[in-house]
Design an enzyme around this catalytic site. Structure first.
Site, PDB file in Angstrom:
ATOM      1  N   MET A  60      -3.507  -6.829  -7.669  1.00 13.94           N
ATOM      2  CA  MET A  60      -3.094  -7.941  -8.197  1.00 13.94           C
ATOM      3  C   MET A  60      -4.069  -8.892  -8.776  1.00 13.94           C
ATOM      4  O   MET A  60      -3.895 -10.093  -8.992  1.00 13.94           O
ATOM      5  CB  MET A  60      -2.048  -8.782  -7.448  1.00 13.94           C
ATOM      6  CG  MET A  60      -0.616  -7.919  -6.751  1.00 13.94           C
ATOM      7  SD  MET A  60       0.060  -7.100  -7.950  1.00 13.94           S
ATOM      8  CE  MET A  60       0.861  -8.211  -8.992  1.00 13.94           C
ATOM      9  N   ARG A  61      -5.142  -8.009  -9.267  1.00 12.38           N
ATOM     10  CA  ARG A  61      -6.433  -8.992  -9.798  1.00 12.38           C
ATOM     11  C   ARG A  61      -6.609  -7.923 -10.953  1.00 12.38           C
ATOM     12  O   ARG A  61      -6.416  -6.659 -10.899  1.00 12.38           O
ATOM     13  CB  ARG A  61      -7.208  -9.351  -8.892  1.00 12.38           C
ATOM     14  CG  ARG A  61      -7.105  -9.943  -7.741  1.00 12.38           C
ATOM     15  CD  ARG A  61      -8.110 -10.139  -6.755  1.00 12.38           C
ATOM     16  NE  ARG A  61      -9.050 -11.003  -7.509  1.00 12.38           N
ATOM     17  CZ  ARG A  61      -9.206 -12.407  -7.619  1.00 12.38           C
ATOM     18  NH1 ARG A  61      -8.288 -12.998  -6.914  1.00 12.38           N
ATOM     19  NH2 ARG A  61     -10.244 -12.800  -8.242  1.00 12.38           N
ATOM     20  N   GLY A  75       0.790  -1.490  -0.036  1.00 12.24           N
ATOM     21  CA  GLY A  75      -0.015   0.080   0.056  1.00 12.24           C
ATOM     22  C   GLY A  75       0.569   1.279  -0.002  1.00 12.24           C
ATOM     23  O   GLY A  75       0.510   2.432   0.521  1.00 12.24           O
ATOM     24  N   ASN A 129      -5.611   2.866 -13.257  1.00 13.16           N
ATOM     25  CA  ASN A 129      -4.620   1.861 -12.769  1.00 13.16           C
ATOM     26  C   ASN A 129      -3.121   2.392 -13.012  1.00 13.16           C
ATOM     27  O   ASN A 129      -3.051   3.667 -13.672  1.00 13.16           O
ATOM     28  CB  ASN A 129      -4.635   0.571 -13.582  1.00 13.16           C
ATOM     29  CG  ASN A 129      -3.870  -0.399 -12.687  1.00 13.16           C
ATOM     30  OD1 ASN A 129      -3.268  -0.289 -11.813  1.00 13.16           O
ATOM     31  ND2 ASN A 129      -3.893  -1.709 -13.456  1.00 13.16           N
ATOM     32  N   HIS A 160       0.898   1.663 -13.947  1.00 13.66           N
ATOM     33  CA  HIS A 160       1.890   0.678 -14.345  1.00 13.66           C
ATOM     34  C   HIS A 160       3.168   1.063 -14.264  1.00 13.66           C
ATOM     35  O   HIS A 160       3.549   2.111 -14.736  1.00 13.66           O
ATOM     36  CB  HIS A 160       1.324   0.328 -15.869  1.00 13.66           C
ATOM     37  CG  HIS A 160       2.103  -1.117 -16.279  1.00 13.66           C
ATOM     38  ND1 HIS A 160       1.795  -2.045 -15.903  1.00 13.66           N
ATOM     39  CD2 HIS A 160       3.206  -1.202 -17.268  1.00 13.66           C
ATOM     40  CE1 HIS A 160       2.362  -3.068 -16.496  1.00 13.66           C
ATOM     41  NE2 HIS A 160       3.464  -2.421 -17.189  1.00 13.66           N
ATOM     42  N   ASN A 178       1.515   3.152  -2.531  1.00  8.65           N
ATOM     43  CA  ASN A 178       0.778   4.176  -3.114  1.00  8.65           C
ATOM     44  C   ASN A 178      -0.401   4.766  -2.585  1.00  8.65           C
ATOM     45  O   ASN A 178      -0.666   6.169  -2.601  1.00  8.65           O
ATOM     46  CB  ASN A 178       0.516   3.599  -4.747  1.00  8.65           C
ATOM     47  CG  ASN A 178       1.593   3.881  -5.371  1.00  8.65           C
ATOM     48  OD1 ASN A 178       2.127   5.121  -5.900  1.00  8.65           O
ATOM     49  ND2 ASN A 178       2.010   2.656  -6.102  1.00  8.65           N
TER      50      ASN A 178
END
Lengths: 209, 209
Positions: free
Chosen positions: A97-98, A19, A114, A116, A21
């Site tokens: 992670m989904r 966590g 999201n 990346h 972020n």
């Protein structure tokens, strides 16, 4: 900021791990440079350290069991219902992670964000930093994008490049990538809070003044 | 520069079109900031404007007919023989709209250099600038790499990022990409001339001090 006259952007954060972020977002909310409020933190893992961070800051949390996640659509129906119940406007994936599936995506079209750790479309997937390092790129970076039903493919909102310095280990590269994330992600959420992020008909994103 | 005590790097340039990158290389040789000499310019098209630039600067040129290019391996055998005859040490692809094949690659292993108008491995292929623009990336750039027997896949020597400004047309993006090329390519050839570019066993490139 333009959000000063309106109410903060209501966000929900999805995470699976430490966590960091989430913490960066919390810090920016608390120092007044991110006009958002975290209405709910969802963890796909009950032991995620990100849950502790959430609780420490008095945030509401939701953890789903492995049994519920065994059916990804059902899990996302539960999550979508909870996000809606908490009046969440945008969903922020922060080390989740989904994939997110139709129940969330249809409720939040182009409103699931999201992060990346590479310059998409390069190095999609779960090992982007290592993959970029192994490829020997001289420039990599971080991407913030809207999630869609394919991995790492939705409209790009923001990107920041990083020059890979000669002699860096992969750990050093990772440290610098994460440092960029912790600035770029809150900055981008702030753009959304200010109503400046628009998805064009062609699927690209414009940022208005 | 370290090359000042040795002889200039002997290069051959392969092109198919207007030769703006050839011109950038010529300009940098003539102003003394690129320690190289162009021993041969090969054009895959007899009407390429790059040939005029070469002749204007008194450079040797070679143009192969369509008939010879109809057999790519035979064409590359002819080119390889000519490069060798002119004592070329490195082969510089500068808007050469063909692949190089085994006859050149085996004579010049990791010594054929190419330029790509995107941050590889993103946007391989002949329409990289348009493709990046259409994708809506916020950062793109330029890559200099060694050519191998696959398109746009060899070891990356240098990359330079470009922030795509809000509202740019694809023509504006292209103009900025080309401006980067015209600096990055001569700079990278100078690194090679200084003997500072090394391909590691794992296929990545290190630049020594």
């Amino acid at each position: 900021m333009s959000g000063s006259t309106s109410s903060p952007l209501k966000i929900g954060v999805l995470l699976s791990g430490s966590g960091t972020n989430l913490q960066a977002i919390i810090d920016r909310i608390e120092d007044g440079t991110l006009d958002a409020s975290i209405e709910l933190v969802v963890s796909s893992r009950p032991d995620a350290y990100g849950l502790k961070r959430a609780e420490r800051h008095g945030l509401q949390t939701l953890t789903l069991s492995k049994e519920i996640y065994a059916d990804p659509i059902m899990a996302d129906e539960v999550i979508a219902a909870e996000l809606k119940k908490h009046d969440v406007e945008y969903v922020i994936m922060a080390g989740y992670m989904r994939m997110v599936h139709a129940p969330i995506l249809m409720l939040y079209p182009n409103k699931v964000v999201n992060l990346h750790p590479a310059l998409l479309p390069s190095f999609k997937g779960a090992h982007a930093i290592q993959d970029a390092y192994d490829y020997g790129v001289k420039v990599t970076g971080v991407t913030v994008h809207f999630a869609d039903d394919k991995y790492d493919c939705g409209p790009i909102i923001a990107q920041k490049a990083l020059v890979v310095q000669e002699g860096w280990t992969v750990d050093e590269l990772e440290k610098h990538i994460h440092a960029i994330e912790h600035t770029l992600y809150p900055n981008t959420i702030q753009l959304i809070a200010e109503g400046r992020v628009n998805v064009r008909d062609d699927g690209t994103v414009s940022i208005s003044e």
